[in-house]
Design a protein around this motif. Structure first.
Motif, PDB file in Angstrom:
ATOM      1  N   GLY A  27      -7.369  -6.436  -3.972  1.00  0.00           N
ATOM      2  CA  GLY A  27      -7.412  -7.640  -4.801  1.00  0.00           C
ATOM      3  C   GLY A  27      -8.106  -7.390  -6.126  1.00  0.00           C
ATOM      4  N   GLY A  28      -9.168  -8.157  -6.375  1.00  0.00           N
ATOM      5  CA  GLY A  28      -9.936  -7.993  -7.611  1.00  0.00           C
ATOM      6  C   GLY A  28     -10.508  -6.592  -7.765  1.00  0.00           C
ATOM      7  N   GLY A  29     -10.670  -5.875  -6.658  1.00  0.00           N
ATOM      8  CA  GLY A  29     -11.155  -4.484  -6.713  1.00  0.00           C
ATOM      9  C   GLY A  29     -10.093  -3.574  -7.301  1.00  0.00           C
ATOM     10  N   MET A  30      -8.860  -3.818  -6.873  1.00  0.00           N
ATOM     11  CA  MET A  30      -7.752  -3.041  -7.439  1.00  0.00           C
ATOM     12  C   MET A  30      -7.603  -3.387  -8.924  1.00  0.00           C
ATOM     13  N   GLU A  31      -7.840  -4.654  -9.244  1.00  0.00           N
ATOM     14  CA  GLU A  31      -7.726  -5.075 -10.648  1.00  0.00           C
ATOM     15  C   GLU A  31      -8.823  -4.442 -11.507  1.00  0.00           C
ATOM     16  N   LEU A  32     -10.002  -4.266 -10.891  1.00  0.00           N
ATOM     17  CA  LEU A  32     -11.068  -3.549 -11.599  1.00  0.00           C
ATOM     18  C   LEU A  32     -10.629  -2.096 -11.825  1.00  0.00           C
ATOM     19  N   ALA A  33     -10.091  -1.471 -10.790  1.00  0.00           N
ATOM     20  CA  ALA A  33      -9.635  -0.077 -10.919  1.00  0.00           C
ATOM     21  C   ALA A  33      -8.531   0.037 -11.972  1.00  0.00           C
ATOM     22  N   LEU A  34      -7.661  -0.983 -12.026  1.00  0.00           N
ATOM     23  CA  LEU A  34      -6.553  -0.950 -12.997  1.00  0.00           C
ATOM     24  C   LEU A  34      -7.045  -1.080 -14.440  1.00  0.00           C
ATOM     25  N   SER A  35      -8.248  -1.621 -14.624  1.00  0.00           N
ATOM     26  CA  SER A  35      -8.763  -1.725 -15.987  1.00  0.00           C
ATOM     27  C   SER A  35      -9.475  -0.430 -16.416  1.00  0.00           C
ATOM     28  N   CYS A  36      -9.626   0.504 -15.468  1.00  0.00           N
ATOM     29  CA  CYS A  36     -10.193   1.820 -15.804  1.00  0.00           C
ATOM     30  C   CYS A  36      -9.089   2.695 -16.406  1.00  0.00           C
ATOM     31  N   ASP A  37      -9.495   3.720 -17.154  1.00  0.00           N
ATOM     32  CA  ASP A  37      -8.504   4.598 -17.788  1.00  0.00           C
ATOM     33  C   ASP A  37      -7.915   5.597 -16.793  1.00  0.00           C
ATOM     34  N   ILE A  38      -8.761   6.068 -15.873  1.00  0.00           N
ATOM     35  CA  ILE A  38      -8.361   7.108 -14.918  1.00  0.00           C
ATOM     36  C   ILE A  38      -8.886   6.688 -13.553  1.00  0.00           C
ATOM     37  N   ARG A  39      -8.097   6.906 -12.492  1.00  0.00           N
ATOM     38  CA  ARG A  39      -8.538   6.541 -11.129  1.00  0.00           C
ATOM     39  C   ARG A  39      -8.505   7.750 -10.208  1.00  0.00           C
ATOM     40  N   ILE A  40      -9.658   8.023  -9.591  1.00  0.00           N
ATOM     41  CA  ILE A  40      -9.768   9.125  -8.632  1.00  0.00           C
ATOM     42  C   ILE A  40     -10.054   8.516  -7.260  1.00  0.00           C
ATOM     43  N   GLY A  41      -9.296   8.926  -6.249  1.00  0.00           N
ATOM     44  CA  GLY A  41      -9.498   8.376  -4.907  1.00  0.00           C
ATOM     45  C   GLY A  41      -9.897   9.452  -3.913  1.00  0.00           C
ATOM     46  N   ASN A  48      -9.522  10.508   0.575  1.00  0.00           N
ATOM     47  CA  ASN A  48      -8.586  10.286   1.688  1.00  0.00           C
ATOM     48  C   ASN A  48      -8.835   8.967   2.404  1.00  0.00           C
ATOM     49  N   ASN A  49     -10.037   8.420   2.279  1.00  0.00           N
ATOM     50  CA  ASN A  49     -10.295   7.144   2.976  1.00  0.00           C
ATOM     51  C   ASN A  49     -10.089   5.912   2.089  1.00  0.00           C
ATOM     52  N   SER A  50      -9.574   6.110   0.865  1.00  0.00           N
ATOM     53  CA  SER A  50      -9.336   4.928   0.011  1.00  0.00           C
ATOM     54  C   SER A  50      -8.110   4.163   0.505  1.00  0.00           C
ATOM     55  N   LYS A  51      -8.201   2.847   0.402  1.00  0.00           N
ATOM     56  CA  LYS A  51      -7.072   1.979   0.779  1.00  0.00           C
ATOM     57  C   LYS A  51      -6.884   0.957  -0.341  1.00  0.00           C
ATOM     58  N   PHE A  52      -5.629   0.769  -0.702  1.00  0.00           N
ATOM     59  CA  PHE A  52      -5.334  -0.071  -1.861  1.00  0.00           C
ATOM     60  C   PHE A  52      -4.447  -1.240  -1.480  1.00  0.00           C
ATOM     61  N   GLY A  53      -4.597  -2.364  -2.162  1.00  0.00           N
ATOM     62  CA  GLY A  53      -3.685  -3.471  -1.891  1.00  0.00           C
ATOM     63  C   GLY A  53      -4.003  -4.692  -2.716  1.00  0.00           C
ATOM     64  N   GLN A  54      -2.992  -5.552  -2.815  1.00  0.00           N
ATOM     65  CA  GLN A  54      -3.157  -6.872  -3.444  1.00  0.00           C
ATOM     66  C   GLN A  54      -2.876  -7.881  -2.335  1.00  0.00           C
ATOM     67  N   PRO A  55      -3.875  -8.195  -1.497  1.00  0.00           N
ATOM     68  CA  PRO A  55      -3.634  -9.063  -0.340  1.00  0.00           C
ATOM     69  C   PRO A  55      -3.702 -10.558  -0.631  1.00  0.00           C
ATOM     70  N   GLU A  56      -3.681 -10.940  -1.912  1.00  0.00           N
ATOM     71  CA  GLU A  56      -3.913 -12.347  -2.261  1.00  0.00           C
ATOM     72  C   GLU A  56      -2.958 -13.317  -1.574  1.00  0.00           C
ATOM     73  N   VAL A  57      -1.669 -12.927  -1.452  1.00  0.00           N
ATOM     74  CA  VAL A  57      -0.716 -13.899  -0.868  1.00  0.00           C
ATOM     75  C   VAL A  57      -1.084 -14.253   0.574  1.00  0.00           C
ATOM     76  N   SER A  58      -1.805 -13.363   1.249  1.00  0.00           N
ATOM     77  CA  SER A  58      -2.272 -13.676   2.611  1.00  0.00           C
ATOM     78  C   SER A  58      -3.315 -14.792   2.584  1.00  0.00           C
ATOM     79  N   LEU A  59      -3.904 -15.002   1.400  1.00  0.00           N
ATOM     80  CA  LEU A  59      -4.918 -16.048   1.230  1.00  0.00           C
ATOM     81  C   LEU A  59      -4.327 -17.295   0.576  1.00  0.00           C
ATOM     82  N   GLY A  60      -3.021 -17.278   0.320  1.00  0.00           N
ATOM     83  CA  GLY A  60      -2.374 -18.421  -0.328  1.00  0.00           C
ATOM     84  C   GLY A  60      -2.609 -18.487  -1.828  1.00  0.00           C
TER      85      GLY A  60
END
Ligand code: HXC
Length: 255
Positions: free
Chosen positions: A109-123, A125-137
């Motif tokens: 969610g907002g964490g992925m959006e924070l990562a998307l505002s960064c220039d470069i993203r390094i992850g 093996n235990n990183s998990k990504f998603g936009q789960p907002e629709v599950s919250l309505g």
């Protein structure tokens, strides 16, 4: 700053940790306020060339905006929250320093959006990504409906936003969300920083400005804020967030 830890690890490189590990570093208003003030401060640090952003603990980078805080918001409050987050993330995106997201654990969610505002993203093996907002309505409200499609393409962006499932770091790398997977993202971010700080500092700043110039023009963030706010004061949002606090799956009615 209660919810942030900042360490300048060399003259030119600093590491910012989002520090609410008990709540998987989820972003409440206080934390966003602190990030906002922090950005205004480091903007003045002309010696700082690279900022690394990560999450405290190994379980999460940031597991989204704080659902418990959003739960009782009306659409006007939700609009203000979304607007403010967008303002803060835009500051990150356009900071005259390279920003590297070192993503450990959940990046949702907002964490992925924070990562998307960064220039470069390094992850890792235990990183998990998603936009789960629709599950919250609700929908993403800190820029993902705009930035995600620029980073991974509209097809994959729609898949992540409409289905709401998490993906692992291998898939994130394959679709271009991650630049790299390593054992220790902060360590690798420091290695990358040490390369960047050896280059012409003015060239790096001009390059970032130039890459962002047309990109920024095409971000319809105000429209996202409006659509985000429309989801509040609906039964779906109430049910979605109530279900989260009760640790059960939301049941949405036919509409
Ligand atoms: C508030 C959160 C949270 C969040 C986790 N917590 N994520 N609190 N907001 N986003 C809290 C939990 O309630 C719990 O507190 C504690 O952190 C530990 O989390 P658990 O759920 O017990 O951990 P686990 O079972 O391992 O599950 C991890 C998880 C799950 C899969 C990441 O926590 C989860 O689904 N979190 C929500 C992810 C999400 O939907 N993010 C998007 C939010 S919306 P307690 O008190 O119970 O111990 C969003 C919109 C952005 O980001 C735009 C806004 C404008």
């Amino acid at each position: 700053m209660d919810n942030l830890i900042y360490e300048k690890i060399s003259n030119h490189v600093g590491v910012l940790k989002i520090n609410r590990p008990k709540y998987l570093n989820s972003l409440n208003i206080k934390t966003l306020n602190e990030i906002n003030m922090f950005l205004d401060e480091i903007k003045k640090d002309n010696d700082l060339y690279v900022l690394i952003i990560t999450g405290e603990g190994d379980k999460a980078f940031v597991a989204g905006a704080d659902i418990k805080e959003m739960k009782d918001m009306n659409s006007i409050e939700a609009m203000e929250f979304s607007k403010f987050g967008n303002k803060v993330f835009k500051k990150i995106e356009n900071l005259e320093k390279v920003v590297i997201g070192a993503v450990n654990g959940y990046c949702l969610g907002g964490g992925m959006e924070l990562a998307l505002s960064c220039d470069i993203r390094i992850g890792s093996n235990n990183s998990k990504f998603g936009q789960p907002e629709v599950s919250l309505g609700i929908i993403p409200g800190f820029g993902a409906t705009q930035r995600l499609l620029n980073v991974i393409g509209i097809g994959k962006a729609k898949e992540l936003i409409f289905i709401g499932d998490m993906i692992d770091s291998k898939e994130a790398l394959n679709i271009g969300l991650l630049n790299k997977i390593v054992d220790n993202p902060v360590e690798e971010a420091i290695n990358i920083s040490n390369k960047i700080i050896q280059k012409g500092p003015i060239a790096i700043k001009q390059a970032k400005k130039s890459v962002n110039f047309s990109y920024n023009k095409n971000l319809a963030l105000d429209y996202e804020v409006e659509c985000f706010a429309n989801c509040f004061n609906t039964e779906d949002q109430k049910e979605g967030m109530e279900a989260f606090t009760q640790k059960r799956k939301a049941e949405f009615e036919n509409r």
